[in-house]
Design a protein around this motif. Structure first.
Motif, PDB file in Angstrom:
ATOM      1  N   VAL A 109       0.831  -1.202   0.000  1.00  0.00           N
ATOM      2  CA  VAL A 109       0.000   0.000   0.000  1.00  0.00           C
ATOM      3  C   VAL A 109       0.868   1.256   0.000  1.00  0.00           C
ATOM      4  CG1 VAL A 109      -0.196   0.115   2.527  1.00  0.00           C
ATOM      5  CG2 VAL A 109      -2.007   1.068   1.069  1.00  0.00           C
ATOM      6  N   ALA A 110       2.073   1.178   0.550  1.00  0.00           N
ATOM      7  CA  ALA A 110       2.958   2.345   0.564  1.00  0.00           C
ATOM      8  C   ALA A 110       3.388   2.759  -0.835  1.00  0.00           C
ATOM      9  CB  ALA A 110       4.193   2.062   1.421  1.00  0.00           C
ATOM     10  N   PRO A 117       4.077   7.417   4.907  1.00  0.00           N
ATOM     11  CA  PRO A 117       4.373   6.398   5.928  1.00  0.00           C
ATOM     12  C   PRO A 117       3.301   6.290   7.008  1.00  0.00           C
ATOM     13  CG  PRO A 117       6.336   7.697   5.431  1.00  0.00           C
ATOM     14  CD  PRO A 117       5.189   8.367   4.731  1.00  0.00           C
ATOM     15  N   ALA A 118       2.778   7.426   7.486  1.00  0.00           N
ATOM     16  CA  ALA A 118       1.780   7.383   8.554  1.00  0.00           C
ATOM     17  C   ALA A 118       0.489   6.709   8.080  1.00  0.00           C
ATOM     18  CB  ALA A 118       1.492   8.800   9.057  1.00  0.00           C
ATOM     19  N   THR A 119       0.032   7.072   6.871  1.00  0.00           N
ATOM     20  CA  THR A 119      -1.181   6.447   6.325  1.00  0.00           C
ATOM     21  C   THR A 119      -0.967   4.964   6.082  1.00  0.00           C
ATOM     22  OG1 THR A 119      -1.809   8.526   5.269  1.00  0.00           O
ATOM     23  CG2 THR A 119      -2.841   6.528   4.431  1.00  0.00           C
ATOM     24  N   ALA A 120       0.204   4.607   5.568  1.00  0.00           N
ATOM     25  CA  ALA A 120       0.504   3.195   5.324  1.00  0.00           C
ATOM     26  C   ALA A 120       0.493   2.405   6.628  1.00  0.00           C
ATOM     27  CB  ALA A 120       1.860   3.057   4.627  1.00  0.00           C
ATOM     28  N   ARG A 121       1.065   2.962   7.697  1.00  0.00           N
ATOM     29  CA  ARG A 121       1.062   2.260   8.986  1.00  0.00           C
ATOM     30  C   ARG A 121      -0.356   2.074   9.506  1.00  0.00           C
ATOM     31  NH1 ARG A 121       5.608   5.567   9.986  1.00  0.00           N
ATOM     32  NH2 ARG A 121       4.308   7.066  11.120  1.00  0.00           N
ATOM     33  N   ALA A 122      -1.192   3.110   9.357  1.00  0.00           N
ATOM     34  CA  ALA A 122      -2.572   2.997   9.821  1.00  0.00           C
ATOM     35  C   ALA A 122      -3.318   1.894   9.071  1.00  0.00           C
ATOM     36  CB  ALA A 122      -3.282   4.341   9.648  1.00  0.00           C
TER      37      ALA A 122
END
Length: 319
Positions: A109-110, A117-122
């Motif tokens: 998804v990244a 990075p923050a959205t991908a981690r979520a």
């Protein structure tokens, strides 16, 4: 078909000439400073009777022959797909994507353009670790995780939906500057000096051009010895042209990369989301030191306007 052209060895001053070269194929060009452009080739394909891969090959050869600049080109049915294809295209090559669903398959998804990075981690925290899974998830689920607007944007991109268009002769929405090292540089101290030089230049440019501008975000691009790059973007706490604020955010971007002993060939910084300073709100500060620094900036800007850009600058850069 849309092309995203990344001039992998181009200094920023060459960009106007390279855009003129692209203009030999199509007038529908959007500059993406400091080293890229979007071009809509749909009319050119019909006019020249050649496919996008053939036209891109001619463009790469001309850029190399005339300016010594290599291009990495991504081609796709939308700017989104073209941008992502350009990321994967090696220097001197073109990657054409005709089937977005196949192109997205098994990608993390990244890798989706616009997902940081923050959205991908979520998303990964909920098991949505690939573009396929995000595309298959209900829109309402993504909106609960990311919020209404961000959730819809990510869901549409995972579906291959892109509502943007190539905007020719668009007003400048960013300023950019680059610092190239004489040799591949490993010293973090020299990296920080280059970053300070970039923020000083861009801060002065924001405050003095077009009646004064502020930016909403900064994008840092690090180019390595093997010609690969890392790009990171961070939104500023408030729109600003204040050099100290720009420097603090830029240092944070650089530190987050944890480069250690990476061999860095060049650093470039781009200000994003420009708006007139007169239309921007500024949070008042009770810190007299901050007020003093802003007054000194105004004095330095007037000195540069009268005597030239190199007449005044941070003492760190003069050492």
């Amino acid at each position: 078909m849309i092309l995203h052209i990344r001039f992998t060895t181009a200094p920023d001053p060459l960009l106007p000439e390279l855009l003129a070269l692209v203009g030999e194929f199509t007038p529908v060009i959007e500059a993406l400073p400091p080293d890229a452009a979007l071009a809509d080739l749909r009319g050119a394909v019909r006019y020249f009777g050649r496919g996008p891969a053939e036209l891109a090959a001619v463009l790469r050869v001309r850029a190399l022959a005339r300016y010594g600049v290599e291009c990495a080109i991504g081609a796709g049915p939308s700017p989104l797909i073209a941008r992502m294809a350009a990321r994967e295209a090696p220097p001197g090559a073109t990657l054409v994507v005709d089937d977005p669903a196949s192109f997205f398959r098994d990608k993390p998804v990244a890798a989706l353009y616009g997902v940081g990075p923050a959205t991908a981690r979520a998303l990964c925290g909920y098991g949505l670790d690939s573009i396929d899974r995000v595309a298959a998830a209900p829109l309402a689920v993504l909106q609960r995780i990311l919020g209404a607007r961000a959730g819809r944007d990510v869901w549409e991109r995972a579906q291959g939906i892109d509502r943007s268009a190539v905007t020719p002769n668009a007003a400048a929405r960013s300023f950019a500057a680059e610092r190239r090292f004489d040799r591949d540089e490993l010293d973090p101290g020299r990296h920080r000096r280059a970053l300070l030089s970039l923020t000083t230049e861009l801060g002065a440019r924001l405050r003095t051009e077009d009646g004064g501008q502020v930016c909403r975000a900064l994008t840092l691009t690090v180019r390595y010895a093997d010609r690969s790059t890392t790009t990171r973007t961070r939104t500023l706490p408030e729109p600003t042209a204040h050099t100290t604020a720009l420097t603090t955010t830029t240092y944070a971007l650089h530190d987050a990369l944890a480069l250690q002993r990476a061999r860095v060939r060049a650093l470039s910084l781009r200000t994003e989301g420009l708006t007139p300073a007169a239309h921007a709100a500024h949070q008042l500060s009770l810190d007299p030191a901050d007020d003093k620094v802003r007054r000194l900036e105004a004095v330095a800007d007037r000195a540069r306007a009268r005597f030239g850009d190199g007449v005044i600058g941070p003492g760190t850069l003069a050492a």
